[in-house]
Design a protein around this motif. Structure first.
Motif: not given
Length: 1023
Positions: A598-607, A610-622
């Motif tokens: 999945l490398v080279g997709n800077s807007k991906l998150c979660g998963g 851990s080896e994907f090294q993706l940031p956690a997805c934000p939880i919005r107020k709404q």
């Protein structure tokens, strides 16, 4: 009294004289009665003894062998018209099991005994009058009896295609009358005895496909009567005598290919002017091809491939001009040698009957002659991997019968002629790895039978013609590494049979069409290195067989469709270097970083890894507000639902109706009346099978829509049947997989007699069970290698899903061929979950949660640890699967009568690997392979399949165990060998040593990819 004694003696003497005279007269006028009854009785007695030695007669051919008919009218018996004595015994293809009775030696008038394709063991005794023994394809065991050499009147010995071991008895050299000696396709070792050279009347000699070695006796090359000389696929060394054609002037067919012969090809072959087949391929011959081969007027097949002939010089192909005189030439195979120079124009003057030309794997240069168009009978033309340059001749369009055209791996330039579209019988077109340019001709779409199209690695430009991408016959399409542009046409959805689609490394733009999900057979999809935009089609989730998916290096955006994680067979997923965003799915391939990129997709998150090294997805107020609102709403609704449900059950408990099992609630129930009508009152004519807990009927629920179904009616009188019904309901409630039998509904009611009735209704599988295909009595049809390979993959896929991808996991507990059903497309579906166990999700141990049924499978297939009371486990299913795999490729049940004294099916296979595969492979499978193999000769119906060839030279060590197994393609034996190894690994005695189904499926996919790649890349026609 004393006075009359002399007269009395005289009276008796005269009477005896009269009786003797009358007997002589009767013998003269009634030759078929008293005088010959003694000889006839000997024949009848010998035949009855022969019948007694037969253990099984499944086809009932010996049922007529009784006193209600004269033995001359018994099946397979022929008698002479004058003496009414047995002259021929023909019981070929009768599937008889047993021994050949020694009383056969009393059939003193016998001239022919033909027991081809049975299951006899050798038990012959001296038969002094026997002149013909034909035991071809009987799967004999043991060695060749040395005392056959004492049957001095024998004229024919046919022991082909059996399991004979040991050496060739030198005593066979005593059979001075013998003309036919057939020992082909056994497991013989050692040398050919020098004594065989004494057989001066020998005209047919075949020892091909054994393990014979050493030097060929020089005396064998001096038998002047020899016509058919077949030594193929052994380990013979040495050279062929220069005078072979002078000493063996009557030769018609010569097969010495697949050995280790060296030296030069003798030019004296031309002295044997009747030769029509000359195969010296796959040896170590050097020098030039003799020009005098042109003096063979009857030559039909000439193969010198896979040697070291030629010297990369300009005159290497001069011999072709001489072949113009061979007016009957049909096949010319010159591939994989050291030929250089140019292809002479005289090739166009070769026989108009020529159907196949192969020059692949040489260093032939120059242009492809335009005059090739004159060979209008060509079916296959293989010039791949040479140094040809220039344009593709437009005259190729004249070859209206052409089915395979292979020009890949050359230096061809210019455009692809649009006239190729005139080749309407073409099934293979490979022009890859050249310098071709221009557009793809839309006329290629006229080649309706086309299965493989490969024009990759060229300089092509423009769009993909819709008529080409929409060819529904295509199995493999590769357009990769060109400069193609435009969109991917929506006609791609018409590729219903496509297995591999590769349009990578081009300049395609636009969106990937949703209709790509209609390519239901697709397993390999490569779209990387293009300019595709938009979202990944959600329809990809419908491609249940997809295993390799590469969309990397495009401009794709949006989220990754979550349903892709349901593709349980996906082994490789590359979505790297796109503009994808959002949360990454957490199941399926997304749990395996070694299989997913999945490398080279800077807007991906979660998963979930851990080896994907993706940031956690934000939880919005709404989103938090919506979540709280949803929780409150669900809680309120649950309270209301609980109150209503309580009131409902109180009311319903008073009535206590007999209802459908709650385990199945996704289809409406059907009544007993409906099932009764659908099966004509459960008529025996609709019965299609029966098992331990019930019978299966075929019925039509809706005659207007012709909705054919299979109904499993539970025998509730059988102990454990009711629990079996409950277990099967629970097991089938939530599982969904293309390789599992789909349940439609069930019935739990009363029959017309007021007796409890339970039935399960499934999709009907038109091709029956795997058991029927493997062991069908009439033998009219058999599964091909590819069908068997697909079936073992299908079954592995089903078990992998049950063990690791459904909730809760399920152990089948009764994996065997009768529980594998085949649909219209021969796709396998696992059924019969009456013994299934559900694995607890709270523990890793295999505790049974739904059944306490003591039986854990069927004898022969059940894991050995089950006998000691061990709980059902995944490893037990794996064992049963391993036995099923071994049965599929040997054609032998694990309970076969041959497995005695501790011998098991697994031992039978293990002892044969790797060098004796041909002795254990199912004869029906070998027959399907040989049907498509090149024919060696029509005279003796011996079929040959040439080894496949590609541009990469395989190491000799890798092929050592395969090259002498049979005349089959090496890649075929590698595939079969690999499958046997998986079967053995799955059926290990110790559960901890068995493979898991995930690894089994992965390895099988690799085998499948490799074999299908060979199939679709094989350019040579099969004769």
């Amino acid at each position: 009294m004393e006075l009359h004694e002399p007269r009395l003696c005289a009276f008796w003497f005269k009477s005896l004289h009269v009786i003797t005279h009358l007997l002589l007269v009767m013998n003269f006028f009634l030759p078929t009665t008293i005088a010959r009854s003694f000889g006839n009785e000997t024949d009848r007695f010998a035949l009855l003894k022969f019948k007694e030695s037969i253990i099984t007669d499944p086809l009932g051919f010996l049922n007529t062998w009784n006193d209600s008919l004269h033995f001359c009218n018994w099946h397979g018996i022929s008698c002479g018209s004058r003496h009414q004595r047995v002259v021929a015994l023909n019981l070929s293809h009768s599937d008889l099991h047993g021994t050949i009775s020694p009383y056969t030696g009393n059939l003193s008038f016998l001239r022919s005994i033909d027991l081809e394709n049975n299951n006899f063991s050798v038990n012959l005794t001296s038969c002094p009058e026997l002149s013909h023994i034909d035991l071809w394809s009987n799967r004999l065991t043991g060695t060749i009896p040395p005392y056959l050499g004492s049957l001095v009147k024998l004229e024919l010995i046919g022991l082909e295609e059996n399991k004979l071991t040991g050496g060739i008895p030198p005593s066979l050299g005593n059979l001075s009358s013998i003309g036919f000696l057939g020992l082909e396709s056994n497991n013989l070792v050692g040398n050919v005895p020098e004594e065989i050279g004494r057989l001066s009347n020998l005209f047919f000699f075949t020892v091909g496909a054994n393990k014979l070695s050493g030097m060929i006796p020089p005396s064998l090359f001096n038998i002047s009567s020899m016509e058919s000389f077949i030594l193929t696929s052994n380990k013979f060394k040495g050279s062929i005598p220069p005078a072979i054609g002078l000493n063996m002037p009557h030769l018609i067919e010569v097969y010495v290919g697949g050995n280790e012969l060296f030296g030069q090809i003798p030019s004296s072959f031309s002295n044997a002017s009747q030769i029509n087949v000359l195969d010296v391929g796959d040896n170590n011959f050097v020098g030039q091809v003799p020009k005098c081969f042109g003096d063979l007027p009857d030559l039909q097949w000439l193969s010198v491939s896979e040697n070291y002939l030629g010297s990369f010089s300009a005159n290497d192909l001069d011999f072709i001009t001489s072949l113009v005189n061979c007016s009957k030439l049909d096949t010319l195979d010159m591939g994989s040698n050291n030929f250089g120079g140019v292809l002479p124009n005289s090739v166009a003057n070769l026989s108009t009957q020529l159907t196949a030309i192969f020059f692949e794997g040489n260093q032939i240069s120059g242009v492809i002659p335009e005059t090739l168009g004159n060979l209008n009978s060509l079916i296959a033309l293989g010039l791949e991997y040479n140094l040809f340059r220039g344009a593709i001749p437009t005259s190729i369009a004249k070859l209206q019968k052409l089915q395979a055209l292979a020009f890949q791996g050359n230096r061809l330039s210019g455009r692809i002629p649009s006239s190729i579209g005139n080749l309407t019988q073409l099934y293979l077109l490979n022009l890859s790895a050249n310098h071709l340019e221009g557009n793809i001709p839309p006329s290629i779409g006229n080649c309706q039978p086309l299965q493989k199209l490969d024009i990759s690695h060229n300089r092509l430009s423009g769009d993909i013609p819709p008529h080409v991408i929409g060819l529904s016959s295509l199995v493999s399409l590769s357009l990769s590494r060109n400069s193609l542009t435009g969109n991917l046409p929506v006609e791609v959805g018409k590729l219903k049979n496509i297995f591999s689609l590769d349009i990578s490394e081009n300049n395609f733009t636009g969106e990937i069409p949703e209709v790509i999900g209609d390519c239901m057979s697709l397993e390999l999809l490569y779209l990387q290195g293009n300019l595709f935009q938009g979202m990944i089609p959600s329809s990809l989730a419908s491609l249940k067989g997809l295993r390799y998916l590469d969309f990397s290096r495009n401009n794709l955006s949006g989220q990754i469709p979550k349903d892709i994680q349901r593709l349980t067979l996906l082994l490789y997923l590359n979505l790297s270097f796109n503009n994808l965003e959002g949360e990454v799915p957490k199941e399926g391939a997304f749990r395996n970083t070694s299989a997913t990129s999945l490398v080279g997709n800077s807007k991906l998150c979660g998963g979930d890894v851990s080896e994907f090294q993706l940031p956690a997805c934000p939880i919005r107020k709404q989103r938090i507000f919506k979540l709280k609102f949803t929780i409150s709403l669900v809680a309120g609704c649950s309270f209301v639902f609980a109150v209503l449900l309580t009131l409902y059950w109180r009311r319903k408990s008073r009535k206590k109706p007999l209802a459908v099992d709650s385990s199945i609630n996704f289809f409406p129930e059907v009544s007993y009346k409906t099932l009764h009508q659908a099966t004509g009152g459960f008529s025996p004519s609709t019965l299609i099978g029966s098992g331990s807990f019930g019978s299966v009927y075929k019925g039509i629920l809706d005659h207007r829509e012709k909705n054919v179904v299979a109904m499993k009616v539970i025998n509730l009188q059988q102990r454990g049947a009711s629990k079996s019904f409950t277990v099967e309901c629970k097991a089938l409630r939530n599982i969904r997989h293309r390789n599992l039998v789909k349940i439609l509904t069930c019935c739990s009611s009363m029959d017309y007699n007021g007796t409890e009735f339970k039935a399960l209704i499934f999709e009907y599988m038109s091709n029956g069970s795997l058991e029927e295909w493997l062991h069908r009595e009439n033998g009219s049809m058999s599964l091909t290698l590819l069908q068997r390979l697909n079936i073992v993959v299908d079954v592995a896929s089903a078990l992998c899903y049950l063990h690791d991808h459904c909730e809760p996991p399920i152990i089948h507990c009764d994996m065997k061929p009768s529980n594998v059903l085949l649909d219209d497309d021969m796709v396998a579906h696992v059924g019969d979950f009456g013994l299934a166990r559900l694995i607890s999700t709270t523990t890793e141990s295999s505790q049974t949660q739904s059944s306490t049924i003591g039986i854990k499978g069927t004898i022969g297939y059940a894991a050995p640890e089950y006998a000691s009371g061990v709980e059902a486990s995944r490893q037990g299913d794996v064992y049963s699967y391993g036995i099923l795999v071994l049965e599929m490729f040997t054609g032998r049940r694990p309970t076969d009568e041959m497995f005695i004294d501790g011998l098991k099916l697994r031992d039978f296979v293990k002892m044969a690997l790797p060098g004796r595969l041909v002795q254990i492979v199912d004869a029906a499978l070998l027959a399907t392979l040989e049907e498509t193999a090149p024919t060696a000769t029509a005279g003796n119906e011996v079929n040959y399949m040439r080894r496949g060839h590609n541009n990469e030279i395989e190491a000799e060590e890798e092929n050592r165990d395969y090259e002498n197994l049979s005349k089959m393609d090496t890649s075929v034996w590698k595939c079969i060998h690999s499958i046997f190894e998986i079967g053995l690994a799955c059926s290990e005695e110790s559960p901890k040593n068995r493979m898991c189904m995930e690894n089994v499926l992965r390895d099988l996919h690799r085998i499948q990819i490799a074999y299908i790649g060979v199939v679709i890349n094989r350019e040579r026609p099969r004769r």
